[in-house]
Motif scaffolding. Structure first.
Motif, PDB file in Angstrom:
ATOM      1  N   ASN A  17      -6.696  35.228  81.512  1.00 58.04           N
ATOM      2  CA  ASN A  17      -6.648  34.229  81.608  1.00 58.04           C
ATOM      3  C   ASN A  17      -5.599  33.166  82.558  1.00 58.04           C
ATOM      4  OD1 ASN A  17      -9.504  33.505  81.509  1.00 58.04           O
ATOM      5  ND2 ASN A  17      -8.988  33.574  79.242  1.00 58.04           N
ATOM      6  N   ARG A  18      -4.176  33.998  81.843  1.00 65.51           N
ATOM      7  CA  ARG A  18      -2.540  33.373  82.260  1.00 65.51           C
ATOM      8  C   ARG A  18      -2.369  34.744  83.466  1.00 65.51           C
ATOM      9  NH1 ARG A  18      -1.270  34.340  75.986  1.00 65.51           N
ATOM     10  NH2 ARG A  18      -2.125  32.585  74.923  1.00 65.51           N
ATOM     11  N   LEU A  19      -3.002  35.343  83.261  1.00 65.77           N
ATOM     12  CA  LEU A  19      -2.169  36.372  84.624  1.00 65.77           C
ATOM     13  C   LEU A  19      -3.344  35.873  85.579  1.00 65.77           C
ATOM     14  CD1 LEU A  19      -0.807  39.192  84.874  1.00 65.77           C
ATOM     15  CD2 LEU A  19      -2.923  40.867  84.507  1.00 65.77           C
ATOM     16  N   GLU A  20      -4.784  35.701  85.484  1.00 64.25           N
ATOM     17  CA  GLU A  20      -5.069  34.557  86.527  1.00 64.25           C
ATOM     18  C   GLU A  20      -4.759  33.659  87.139  1.00 64.25           C
ATOM     19  OE1 GLU A  20      -9.672  33.527  88.215  1.00 64.25           O
ATOM     20  OE2 GLU A  20      -9.761  34.160  86.650  1.00 64.25           O
ATOM     21  N   ILE A  21      -4.194  32.595  86.169  1.00 66.39           N
ATOM     22  CA  ILE A  21      -3.095  31.600  86.727  1.00 66.39           C
ATOM     23  C   ILE A  21      -1.938  31.575  87.415  1.00 66.39           C
ATOM     24  CG2 ILE A  21      -1.901  29.569  85.438  1.00 66.39           C
ATOM     25  CD1 ILE A  21      -3.999  29.365  83.342  1.00 66.39           C
ATOM     26  N   ILE A  22      -1.612  32.456  86.372  1.00 63.28           N
ATOM     27  CA  ILE A  22       0.021  33.306  87.650  1.00 63.28           C
ATOM     28  C   ILE A  22      -0.205  32.985  88.868  1.00 63.28           C
ATOM     29  CG2 ILE A  22       1.651  35.152  87.396  1.00 63.28           C
ATOM     30  CD1 ILE A  22       1.603  35.011  84.558  1.00 63.28           C
ATOM     31  N   ASP A  23      -1.716  34.028  89.183  1.00 66.78           N
ATOM     32  CA  ASP A  23      -1.512  35.181  90.181  1.00 66.78           C
ATOM     33  C   ASP A  23      -1.721  33.607  91.255  1.00 66.78           C
ATOM     34  OD1 ASP A  23      -2.920  36.287  92.736  1.00 66.78           O
ATOM     35  OD2 ASP A  23      -4.472  37.500  91.438  1.00 66.78           O
ATOM     36  N   LEU A  24      -2.564  32.741  90.568  1.00 65.52           N
ATOM     37  CA  LEU A  24      -3.068  31.599  91.633  1.00 65.52           C
ATOM     38  C   LEU A  24      -1.990  31.282  91.921  1.00 65.52           C
ATOM     39  CD1 LEU A  24      -6.058  30.061  89.037  1.00 65.52           C
ATOM     40  CD2 LEU A  24      -5.813  31.094  91.671  1.00 65.52           C
ATOM     41  N   LEU A  25      -1.113  30.745  90.901  1.00 60.43           N
ATOM     42  CA  LEU A  25      -0.391  30.471  91.559  1.00 60.43           C
ATOM     43  C   LEU A  25       1.038  30.705  92.138  1.00 60.43           C
ATOM     44  CD1 LEU A  25       0.773  28.653  87.606  1.00 60.43           C
ATOM     45  CD2 LEU A  25       0.591  26.792  90.081  1.00 60.43           C
ATOM     46  N   SER A  26       0.721  32.003  92.419  1.00 62.21           N
ATOM     47  CA  SER A  26       1.882  32.380  93.231  1.00 62.21           C
ATOM     48  C   SER A  26       1.436  32.027  94.684  1.00 62.21           C
ATOM     49  CB  SER A  26       1.405  34.039  93.358  1.00 62.21           C
ATOM     50  OG  SER A  26       0.442  34.003  93.677  1.00 62.21           O
ATOM     51  N   CYS A  27       0.697  31.545  95.064  1.00 59.71           N
ATOM     52  CA  CYS A  27       0.183  30.770  96.317  1.00 59.71           C
ATOM     53  C   CYS A  27       0.946  29.864  96.561  1.00 59.71           C
ATOM     54  CB  CYS A  27      -1.689  30.682  96.151  1.00 59.71           C
ATOM     55  SG  CYS A  27      -2.377  32.089  96.140  1.00 59.71           S
ATOM     56  N   GLY A  28       1.369  28.798  95.606  1.00 59.06           N
ATOM     57  CA  GLY A  28       1.918  27.795  95.451  1.00 59.06           C
ATOM     58  C   GLY A  28       1.792  26.682  94.299  1.00 59.06           C
ATOM     59  N   ASN A  55       6.688  27.468  77.750  1.00 62.14           N
ATOM     60  CA  ASN A  55       8.075  27.871  76.792  1.00 62.14           C
ATOM     61  C   ASN A  55       8.480  29.432  76.905  1.00 62.14           C
ATOM     62  OD1 ASN A  55       6.740  25.950  75.295  1.00 62.14           O
ATOM     63  ND2 ASN A  55       5.966  26.393  73.452  1.00 62.14           N
ATOM     64  N   SER A  56       7.461  30.799  77.700  1.00 63.31           N
ATOM     65  CA  SER A  56       7.704  31.289  77.909  1.00 63.31           C
ATOM     66  C   SER A  56       9.216  31.775  79.689  1.00 63.31           C
ATOM     67  CB  SER A  56       6.893  32.922  78.383  1.00 63.31           C
ATOM     68  OG  SER A  56       5.664  32.573  79.150  1.00 63.31           O
ATOM     69  N   ASN A  57       8.901  29.979  80.028  1.00 63.24           N
ATOM     70  CA  ASN A  57       9.788  30.515  81.728  1.00 63.24           C
ATOM     71  C   ASN A  57       9.203  30.846  82.605  1.00 63.24           C
ATOM     72  OD1 ASN A  57      11.742  28.706  80.168  1.00 63.24           O
ATOM     73  ND2 ASN A  57      12.883  30.014  79.316  1.00 63.24           N
ATOM     74  N   LEU A  58       8.204  31.715  82.427  1.00 64.74           N
ATOM     75  CA  LEU A  58       7.051  32.361  83.573  1.00 64.74           C
ATOM     76  C   LEU A  58       6.911  30.796  84.233  1.00 64.74           C
ATOM     77  CD1 LEU A  58       5.297  34.765  81.317  1.00 64.74           C
ATOM     78  CD2 LEU A  58       6.949  35.711  83.232  1.00 64.74           C
ATOM     79  N   ILE A  59       6.996  29.820  83.645  1.00 60.25           N
ATOM     80  CA  ILE A  59       6.175  28.605  84.921  1.00 60.25           C
ATOM     81  C   ILE A  59       6.865  27.509  85.004  1.00 60.25           C
ATOM     82  CG2 ILE A  59       3.787  29.327  85.451  1.00 60.25           C
ATOM     83  CD1 ILE A  59       2.395  27.329  83.829  1.00 60.25           C
ATOM     84  N   PHE A  60       7.273  26.542  85.872  1.00 60.27           N
ATOM     85  CA  PHE A  60       7.903  25.325  85.953  1.00 60.27           C
ATOM     86  C   PHE A  60       6.962  24.373  86.057  1.00 60.27           C
ATOM     87  CE2 PHE A  60      11.650  27.761  87.660  1.00 60.27           C
ATOM     88  CZ  PHE A  60      12.223  28.034  86.710  1.00 60.27           C
ATOM     89  N   THR A  61       7.271  23.167  85.772  1.00 64.67           N
ATOM     90  CA  THR A  61       6.626  22.117  85.164  1.00 64.67           C
ATOM     91  C   THR A  61       6.456  21.099  85.653  1.00 64.67           C
ATOM     92  OG1 THR A  61       4.333  21.050  83.992  1.00 64.67           O
ATOM     93  CG2 THR A  61       6.156  21.631  82.727  1.00 64.67           C
ATOM     94  N   ARG A  62       6.160  19.961  86.298  1.00 65.16           N
ATOM     95  CA  ARG A  62       6.802  18.834  86.602  1.00 65.16           C
ATOM     96  C   ARG A  62       5.861  17.415  86.393  1.00 65.16           C
ATOM     97  NH1 ARG A  62       6.406  17.192  91.740  1.00 65.16           N
ATOM     98  NH2 ARG A  62       5.106  18.467  93.522  1.00 65.16           N
ATOM     99  N   LYS A  63       6.574  16.165  86.540  1.00 64.77           N
ATOM    100  CA  LYS A  63       5.145  14.906  86.645  1.00 64.77           C
ATOM    101  C   LYS A  63       4.925  15.196  87.537  1.00 64.77           C
ATOM    102  CE  LYS A  63       3.497  12.713  83.398  1.00 64.77           C
ATOM    103  NZ  LYS A  63       1.686  13.017  83.022  1.00 64.77           N
ATOM    104  N   GLU A  64       4.232  14.601  88.317  1.00 70.11           N
ATOM    105  CA  GLU A  64       3.952  13.960  90.336  1.00 70.11           C
ATOM    106  C   GLU A  64       2.829  12.411  89.589  1.00 70.11           C
ATOM    107  OE1 GLU A  64       2.242  14.818  93.635  1.00 70.11           O
ATOM    108  OE2 GLU A  64       4.115  16.032  93.742  1.00 70.11           O
ATOM    109  N   GLY A  65       3.728  11.197  89.239  1.00 69.20           N
ATOM    110  CA  GLY A  65       2.626  10.435  88.734  1.00 69.20           C
ATOM    111  C   GLY A  65       1.693  10.618  87.787  1.00 69.20           C
ATOM    112  N   ASN A  66       0.873  10.859  87.644  1.00 64.72           N
ATOM    113  CA  ASN A  66      -0.277  11.468  86.615  1.00 64.72           C
ATOM    114  C   ASN A  66      -0.818  12.398  86.130  1.00 64.72           C
ATOM    115  OD1 ASN A  66      -2.662  11.246  88.191  1.00 64.72           O
ATOM    116  ND2 ASN A  66      -3.635   9.948  87.215  1.00 64.72           N
ATOM    117  N   LYS A  67      -0.474  12.962  87.374  1.00 67.97           N
ATOM    118  CA  LYS A  67      -0.391  15.022  87.489  1.00 67.97           C
ATOM    119  C   LYS A  67       0.979  15.861  87.005  1.00 67.97           C
ATOM    120  CE  LYS A  67      -3.705  14.479  91.709  1.00 67.97           C
ATOM    121  NZ  LYS A  67      -3.610  15.292  92.829  1.00 67.97           N
TER     122      LYS A  67
END
Length: 106
Positions: A17-28, A55-67
Protein backbone atom coordinates in the motif's frame (compact mmCIF):
# COMPACT_ATOMS: atom_id res chain seq x y z
CA UNK A 1 23.55 6.71 3.51
CA UNK A 2 24.51 3.86 5.82
CA UNK A 3 23.05 0.36 5.74
CA UNK A 4 20.82 0.96 8.77
CA UNK A 5 19.16 4.00 7.16
CA UNK A 6 18.84 2.16 3.85
CA UNK A 7 17.28 -0.85 5.59
CA UNK A 8 14.77 1.34 7.42
CA UNK A 9 13.70 3.04 4.19
CA UNK A 10 13.35 -0.26 2.38
CA UNK A 11 11.24 -1.66 5.22
CA UNK A 12 8.96 1.36 5.03
CA UNK A 13 8.38 1.03 1.28
CA UNK A 14 8.12 -2.78 1.38
CA UNK A 15 4.42 -2.48 2.25
CA UNK A 16 2.45 -2.75 -0.99
CA UNK A 17 0.00 0.00 0.00
CA UNK A 18 2.83 2.41 0.81
CA UNK A 19 4.53 1.54 -2.45
CA UNK A 20 1.30 2.33 -4.30
CA UNK A 21 0.96 5.63 -2.39
CA UNK A 22 4.50 6.52 -3.49
CA UNK A 23 3.60 5.64 -7.07
CA UNK A 24 0.52 7.88 -6.92
CA UNK A 25 2.58 10.74 -5.47
CA UNK A 26 5.11 10.35 -8.27
CA UNK A 27 2.49 12.06 -10.46
CA UNK A 28 2.49 15.11 -8.20
CA UNK A 29 1.18 16.46 -4.92
CA UNK A 30 -2.10 14.97 -3.71
CA UNK A 31 -4.37 15.46 -0.74
CA UNK A 32 -5.31 12.62 1.58
CA UNK A 33 -8.85 12.50 0.19
CA UNK A 34 -7.50 11.98 -3.36
CA UNK A 35 -5.23 9.19 -2.16
CA UNK A 36 -8.03 7.51 -0.22
CA UNK A 37 -10.12 7.18 -3.42
CA UNK A 38 -7.57 4.67 -4.76
CA UNK A 39 -7.80 2.27 -1.82
CA UNK A 40 -10.36 0.04 -0.15
CA UNK A 41 -9.29 0.92 3.39
CA UNK A 42 -10.36 3.52 5.92
CA UNK A 43 -9.02 7.01 6.57
CA UNK A 44 -7.31 5.90 9.83
CA UNK A 45 -5.45 3.20 7.87
CA UNK A 46 -4.33 5.78 5.32
CA UNK A 47 -3.19 8.02 8.18
CA UNK A 48 -1.13 5.14 9.57
CA UNK A 49 0.61 4.62 6.22
CA UNK A 50 1.16 8.34 5.71
CA UNK A 51 2.64 8.71 9.19
CA UNK A 52 5.18 5.97 8.40
CA UNK A 53 6.11 7.63 5.11
CA UNK A 54 6.37 11.11 6.66
CA UNK A 55 8.38 9.86 9.67
CA UNK A 56 10.88 8.23 7.30
CA UNK A 57 11.11 11.50 5.32
CA UNK A 58 10.04 9.75 2.12
CA UNK A 59 7.19 12.23 1.70
CA UNK A 60 6.54 15.78 2.81
CA UNK A 61 3.25 17.01 4.18
CA UNK A 62 1.67 20.43 4.51
CA UNK A 63 -1.71 21.82 5.45
CA UNK A 64 -3.76 23.72 2.92
CA UNK A 65 -6.93 24.94 4.59
CA UNK A 66 -8.55 21.84 6.03
CA UNK A 67 -6.69 19.49 3.67
CA UNK A 68 -3.44 17.65 4.25
CA UNK A 69 -1.27 17.70 1.11
CA UNK A 70 1.49 15.15 0.39
CA UNK A 71 4.41 15.09 -2.05
CA UNK A 72 7.46 12.94 -2.59
CA UNK A 73 10.86 13.81 -1.18
CA UNK A 74 12.59 13.47 -4.55
CA UNK A 75 16.04 14.20 -3.10
CA UNK A 76 15.76 11.25 -0.72
CA UNK A 77 14.46 9.00 -3.51
CA UNK A 78 17.41 9.98 -5.70
CA UNK A 79 19.79 9.22 -2.82
CA UNK A 80 18.06 5.89 -2.21
CA UNK A 81 18.30 5.02 -5.89
CA UNK A 82 21.99 5.99 -6.01
CA UNK A 83 22.73 3.88 -2.93
CA UNK A 84 21.01 0.85 -4.44
CA UNK A 85 22.82 1.39 -7.73
CA UNK A 86 26.18 1.55 -5.94
CA UNK A 87 25.44 -1.76 -4.21
CA UNK A 88 24.41 -3.37 -7.49
CA UNK A 89 27.28 -2.09 -9.62
CA UNK A 90 30.88 -2.86 -8.78
CA UNK A 91 32.75 0.41 -8.37
CA UNK A 92 35.69 1.92 -6.54
CA UNK A 93 33.43 2.39 -3.50
CA UNK A 94 32.52 -1.31 -3.48
CA UNK A 95 32.68 -2.85 -0.01
CA UNK A 96 34.84 -5.60 -1.50
CA UNK A 97 37.65 -3.09 -1.97
CA UNK A 98 37.93 -2.68 1.80
CA UNK A 99 38.25 -6.44 2.36
CA UNK A 100 41.34 -8.59 2.28
CA UNK A 101 42.28 -9.91 -1.16
CA UNK A 102 40.56 -13.17 -2.07
CA UNK A 103 37.69 -12.70 0.41
CA UNK A 104 35.24 -11.25 -2.08
CA UNK A 105 34.82 -12.81 -5.52
CA UNK A 106 32.75 -9.97 -7.06
Amino acid sequence: MDYKVLSTLLKTISDSNRLEIIDLLSCGELCACDLLEHFQFSQPTLSHHMKSLVNSNLIFTRKEGNKRMYRLNTELFNELNNQLQSIYHNSESCICNSMEPGVCKA
